[in-house]
Design a protein around this motif. Sequence first.
Motif, PDB file in Angstrom:
ATOM      1  N   LEU A 249      42.484   6.971 -20.312  1.00 29.54           N
ATOM      2  CA  LEU A 249      41.762   8.180 -20.724  1.00 29.54           C
ATOM      3  C   LEU A 249      42.262   8.681 -22.076  1.00 29.54           C
ATOM      4  CD1 LEU A 249      41.221  10.231 -17.442  1.00 29.54           C
ATOM      5  CD2 LEU A 249      39.719   8.582 -18.561  1.00 29.54           C
ATOM      6  N   LEU A 252      39.892   6.865 -24.302  1.00 31.44           N
ATOM      7  CA  LEU A 252      38.570   7.492 -24.266  1.00 31.44           C
ATOM      8  C   LEU A 252      38.587   8.819 -25.015  1.00 31.44           C
ATOM      9  CD1 LEU A 252      35.655   7.534 -23.245  1.00 31.44           C
ATOM     10  CD2 LEU A 252      36.499   8.625 -21.143  1.00 31.44           C
ATOM     11  N   ALA A 286      31.411  10.356 -21.516  1.00 34.07           N
ATOM     12  CA  ALA A 286      32.401  10.537 -20.453  1.00 34.07           C
ATOM     13  C   ALA A 286      31.808  10.169 -19.092  1.00 34.07           C
ATOM     14  CB  ALA A 286      32.899  11.982 -20.445  1.00 34.07           C
ATOM     15  N   TYR A 289      31.277   6.300 -18.980  1.00 34.70           N
ATOM     16  CA  TYR A 289      32.565   5.609 -18.810  1.00 34.70           C
ATOM     17  C   TYR A 289      33.029   5.705 -17.353  1.00 34.70           C
ATOM     18  CZ  TYR A 289      37.468   4.340 -19.246  1.00 34.70           C
ATOM     19  OH  TYR A 289      38.694   3.736 -19.078  1.00 34.70           O
ATOM     20  N   GLN A 290      32.892   6.884 -16.752  1.00 31.64           N
ATOM     21  CA  GLN A 290      33.298   7.039 -15.351  1.00 31.64           C
ATOM     22  C   GLN A 290      32.482   6.130 -14.446  1.00 31.64           C
ATOM     23  OE1 GLN A 290      34.293  10.950 -13.685  1.00 31.64           O
ATOM     24  NE2 GLN A 290      32.698  10.637 -12.138  1.00 31.64           N
ATOM     25  N   ARG A 295      36.801   5.285 -13.086  1.00 33.31           N
ATOM     26  CA  ARG A 295      37.904   6.225 -13.302  1.00 33.31           C
ATOM     27  C   ARG A 295      37.376   7.662 -13.399  1.00 33.31           C
ATOM     28  NH1 ARG A 295      39.244   1.796 -16.603  1.00 33.31           N
ATOM     29  NH2 ARG A 295      41.136   0.728 -15.870  1.00 33.31           N
ATOM     30  N   ASP A 296      38.130   8.577 -12.851  1.00 35.30           N
ATOM     31  CA  ASP A 296      37.747   9.987 -12.841  1.00 35.30           C
ATOM     32  C   ASP A 296      37.937  10.581 -14.241  1.00 35.30           C
ATOM     33  OD1 ASP A 296      37.235  12.623 -12.283  1.00 35.30           O
ATOM     34  OD2 ASP A 296      39.066  12.945 -11.110  1.00 35.30           O
ATOM     35  N   THR A 297      36.873  11.135 -14.797  1.00 32.06           N
ATOM     36  CA  THR A 297      36.961  11.735 -16.134  1.00 32.06           C
ATOM     37  C   THR A 297      36.804  13.262 -16.087  1.00 32.06           C
ATOM     38  OG1 THR A 297      34.576  11.449 -16.542  1.00 32.06           O
ATOM     39  CG2 THR A 297      36.043   9.648 -17.220  1.00 32.06           C
ATOM     40  N   SER A 298      37.052  13.863 -14.927  1.00 26.97           N
ATOM     41  CA  SER A 298      36.849  15.306 -14.790  1.00 26.97           C
ATOM     42  C   SER A 298      37.795  16.113 -15.688  1.00 26.97           C
ATOM     43  CB  SER A 298      37.018  15.734 -13.327  1.00 26.97           C
ATOM     44  OG  SER A 298      38.309  15.386 -12.851  1.00 26.97           O
ATOM     45  N   ILE A 300      38.658  15.177 -18.774  1.00 28.17           N
ATOM     46  CA  ILE A 300      38.551  14.543 -20.081  1.00 28.17           C
ATOM     47  C   ILE A 300      38.755  15.536 -21.216  1.00 28.17           C
ATOM     48  CG2 ILE A 300      36.054  14.846 -20.330  1.00 28.17           C
ATOM     49  CD1 ILE A 300      38.245  11.796 -21.355  1.00 28.17           C
ATOM     50  N   TYR A 304      40.403  14.759 -24.905  1.00 26.40           N
ATOM     51  CA  TYR A 304      39.598  14.990 -26.100  1.00 26.40           C
ATOM     52  C   TYR A 304      40.347  15.896 -27.082  1.00 26.40           C
ATOM     53  CZ  TYR A 304      35.794  16.962 -28.952  1.00 26.40           C
ATOM     54  OH  TYR A 304      35.005  17.396 -29.978  1.00 26.40           O
TER      55      TYR A 304
END
Length: 355
Positions: A249, A252, A286, A289-290, A295-298, A300, A304
Amino acid sequence: MTNIRLDAAGEPRVGEELPLEKLNDYLHAAIPGFGDIMQVSQFGGGYSNLTYLLQTTDHAYVLRRPPFGAKDIKKGHDMAREYQILSTLHQAGYRKIPQVLLCCDDESMLGFPFYLMEKIEGVILRGKMGHKLNIPAEQMRRLSYSLIDALVELHQIDIVQTGLTQIGKPEGYIQRQVEGWSKRYEAAQTDDIPQMLELANWLQQHLPTEGRPTLIHNDFKYDNAILHPDTLEIIALLDWEMSTVGDPLMDLGTCLSYWCETEDSDFEKTFNVSWLPGNLTRQEIAAYYQEKSGRDTSNILYFYVFGLFKNAVIMQQIYSRYKKGYTKDERFAMLIWGVQELAKKAIHTLEKGKL
């Protein structure tokens, strides 16, 4: 289809020329049958390592070396490390990279370390091209999906089987990055920008739990991808100097920090073409990508904001070298304004609570 031209190099910038006679002598001795270098030109798009095109009578090569004044940055611009990463990836069967040919880490030979690699012909979408590009919105959207697909693919590489675990220390990676980039800012600081200190403190106080480590590129964006000139398919990824192993992440987040949208500042649009019609938004990236990676992007937003902070520090380092006279590249004179812009954007992002 588009009429975009292949990526081209121009005359070396004043003060950044290569010692051609010494370079020819070294390469003749190091690579049997290496031809005479007939022409040296320089790719002008990057702001970090210097990249040159070497043309012999029948081959084209690319040479990468650190920027002038890079000795002020103790852990950056390691040519041998970047060379080894590319070699390891190639041996593992990953083909979206140029094949490296030689590394010279002995500065006594030419006065600087460098490595040599093959030249891959293709298109690179640089930010300065944004207003000139004529890529249909539908094709641009497919391309933005493809870019994130390539990132997901990169994060699926088995770092244990390939031996890539040795290029970094994944445990505690996020905390080390936050602390490290904060210290780099302090070392390169030239102006009083309170938001940078505020961001450094916020990032330290909100450290997230780390995810399973992967290989991360750490500079993933359009202008580090070579596209096929006809199909615009991604055929190679460039600039692996900051690659390591850690929470994907972070990769990302860095990618999103480069990703400007239509309402973002003109300054940001000079560095990317992601604001052109058809591109995904940061939020869409985002989510995609999840979906593709699982993968969990909560969380993100944290990654960022860190990406914006890191980019601001990199600009500060480059501006510091310019101010000290290590380079006369006038593009660098305006980077202190970029530090201010990114710092304000990161603070505003935290205030609104979304990408």
